[in-house]
Design a protein around this motif. Structure first.
Motif, PDB file in Angstrom:
ATOM      1  N   PHE A 247     -10.184  -1.227  16.452  1.00 57.88           N
ATOM      2  CA  PHE A 247     -10.151  -0.823  17.337  1.00 57.88           C
ATOM      3  C   PHE A 247     -11.570  -0.297  17.769  1.00 57.88           C
ATOM      4  O   PHE A 247     -12.648  -0.423  18.233  1.00 57.88           O
ATOM      5  N   ARG A 248     -12.021   1.040  16.739  1.00 56.03           N
ATOM      6  CA  ARG A 248     -13.671   1.571  16.675  1.00 56.03           C
ATOM      7  C   ARG A 248     -14.209   1.252  15.525  1.00 56.03           C
ATOM      8  O   ARG A 248     -14.963   1.920  14.943  1.00 56.03           O
ATOM      9  N   GLY A 249     -13.353   1.094  13.965  1.00 52.87           N
ATOM     10  CA  GLY A 249     -14.388   0.342  13.091  1.00 52.87           C
ATOM     11  C   GLY A 249     -14.755   1.669  12.138  1.00 52.87           C
ATOM     12  O   GLY A 249     -15.641   2.390  11.340  1.00 52.87           O
ATOM     13  N   ASP A 250     -13.885   2.430  12.565  1.00 54.31           N
ATOM     14  CA  ASP A 250     -14.147   3.992  11.534  1.00 54.31           C
ATOM     15  C   ASP A 250     -13.101   4.256  10.918  1.00 54.31           C
ATOM     16  O   ASP A 250     -12.603   5.848  10.470  1.00 54.31           O
ATOM     17  N   SER A 251     -12.517   3.561  10.767  1.00 51.78           N
ATOM     18  CA  SER A 251     -11.439   4.087   9.740  1.00 51.78           C
ATOM     19  C   SER A 251     -11.179   3.218   8.524  1.00 51.78           C
ATOM     20  O   SER A 251     -10.071   3.292   7.179  1.00 51.78           O
ATOM     21  N   GLY A 252     -12.401   3.048   7.795  1.00 50.51           N
ATOM     22  CA  GLY A 252     -11.459   2.530   6.255  1.00 50.51           C
ATOM     23  C   GLY A 252     -11.409   1.034   6.318  1.00 50.51           C
ATOM     24  O   GLY A 252     -10.635   0.543   4.769  1.00 50.51           O
ATOM     25  N   GLY A 253     -10.832  -0.153   7.388  1.00 46.54           N
ATOM     26  CA  GLY A 253     -10.687  -1.071   6.946  1.00 46.54           C
ATOM     27  C   GLY A 253      -9.160  -1.393   6.502  1.00 46.54           C
ATOM     28  O   GLY A 253      -8.442  -0.215   7.003  1.00 46.54           O
ATOM     29  N   ARG A 254      -9.319  -2.386   5.752  1.00 49.33           N
ATOM     30  CA  ARG A 254      -7.492  -3.340   6.175  1.00 49.33           C
ATOM     31  C   ARG A 254      -7.192  -2.116   4.831  1.00 49.33           C
ATOM     32  O   ARG A 254      -5.928  -1.950   4.494  1.00 49.33           O
ATOM     33  N   ASP A 255      -7.694  -1.545   4.087  1.00 50.15           N
ATOM     34  CA  ASP A 255      -7.338  -0.614   2.662  1.00 50.15           C
ATOM     35  C   ASP A 255      -6.137   0.512   3.332  1.00 50.15           C
ATOM     36  O   ASP A 255      -5.259   1.208   2.273  1.00 50.15           O
ATOM     37  N   VAL A 256      -6.696   0.933   4.556  1.00 47.23           N
ATOM     38  CA  VAL A 256      -5.857   2.251   5.364  1.00 47.23           C
ATOM     39  C   VAL A 256      -3.785   1.700   5.231  1.00 47.23           C
ATOM     40  O   VAL A 256      -3.632   2.319   4.611  1.00 47.23           O
ATOM     41  N   ALA A 257      -4.165   0.150   5.597  1.00 45.76           N
ATOM     42  CA  ALA A 257      -2.774   0.038   5.716  1.00 45.76           C
ATOM     43  C   ALA A 257      -1.843   0.054   4.205  1.00 45.76           C
ATOM     44  O   ALA A 257      -0.712   0.974   4.731  1.00 45.76           O
ATOM     45  N   GLU A 258      -2.571   0.038   3.284  1.00 48.53           N
ATOM     46  CA  GLU A 258      -2.523   0.010   1.884  1.00 48.53           C
ATOM     47  C   GLU A 258      -1.527   1.410   1.208  1.00 48.53           C
ATOM     48  O   GLU A 258      -1.174   1.819   1.241  1.00 48.53           O
TER      49      GLU A 258
END
Length: 218
Positions: free
Chosen positions: A20-31
């Protein structure tokens, strides 16, 4: 205010991901979340975790992980309540909440997320209110049942027993308000018009506007 929302399968496969905000490191956060989750000792993992200035809040529902992330100081109880309501909402619209139903209704899930959350802020989680905005219909797969085999007679003919099949109302998804009306093929267009007007040799004016149109085909 949340930064991301994603749904993982029991094996850590990302089924839904929304930033939603583009401030959390992208899809790698899910991994990263799944690695930290599986690396913890014991069977009971904490619903709130912290890593590198980022908070992970999650619930487990029907072998799925529903996760939100935030870098702000937000009450974890409010985010847990949001996740619980999202699980109920997805179950209402998809018929049930599971890996199969989520995979078949990806477009519907993203449309719900767009209406429920705006730039990470909650707008509404009411099933009835969202009926007026959701256009995508749920894709429901009929579960296999031995009862279906008993309804097939000789050479595939339908037997009398097939006419008294049990109701599946408990697992039917919520229908949008447009489903209550007659089926129509509709196309919505936003037409933006820009005009340039020459009043004199040294004076020029510009005017712009927008118009919304709807075309219906019976």
């Amino acid at each position: 205010m949340i930064s991301q929302f994603f749904i993982l399968s029991s094996k850590g496969d990302p089924l839904i991901y929304k930033d939603f905000r583009g401030d959390s490191g992208g899809r790698d956060v899910a991994e990263l979340f799944y690695r930290k989750l599986t690396g913890l000792p014991g069977d009971e993992s904490p619903v709130v975790m912290h890593h590198d200035g980022r908070h992970f809040i999650h619930i487990r529902h029907s072998s799925l992980y529903l996760v939100v992330t935030t870098s702000e100081n937000v009450s974890p109880f409010s985010l847990l309540e949001l996740l619980s309501r999202l699980a109920t909402l997805l179950g209402d619209y998809c018929g049930s909440l599971g890996e199969g139903t989520i995979s078949r209704n990806v477009a519907l899930v993203y449309e719900l997320l767009d209406e429920v959350l705006d730039y990470g802020y909650v707008q509404t989680t009411s099933t009835e209110m969202l009926r007026n905005f959701i256009q995508t219909e749920a894709v429901v797969s009929k579960p296999f049942s031995l009862f279906d085999l008993s309804s097939v007679g000789l050479f595939g003919a339908e037997t009398q027993q097939s006419k008294v099949a049990p109701s599946s109302a408990a697992s039917r998804p919520v229908l949008s308000s447009r489903s209550d009306q007659s089926q129509k093929n509709e196309v919505f267009l936003d037409v933006v018009e820009r005009l340039s007007v020459l009043i004199a040799s040294n004076v020029m004016g510009q005017e712009s506007g927008s118009m919304k149109s709807r075309f219906t085909a019976l």
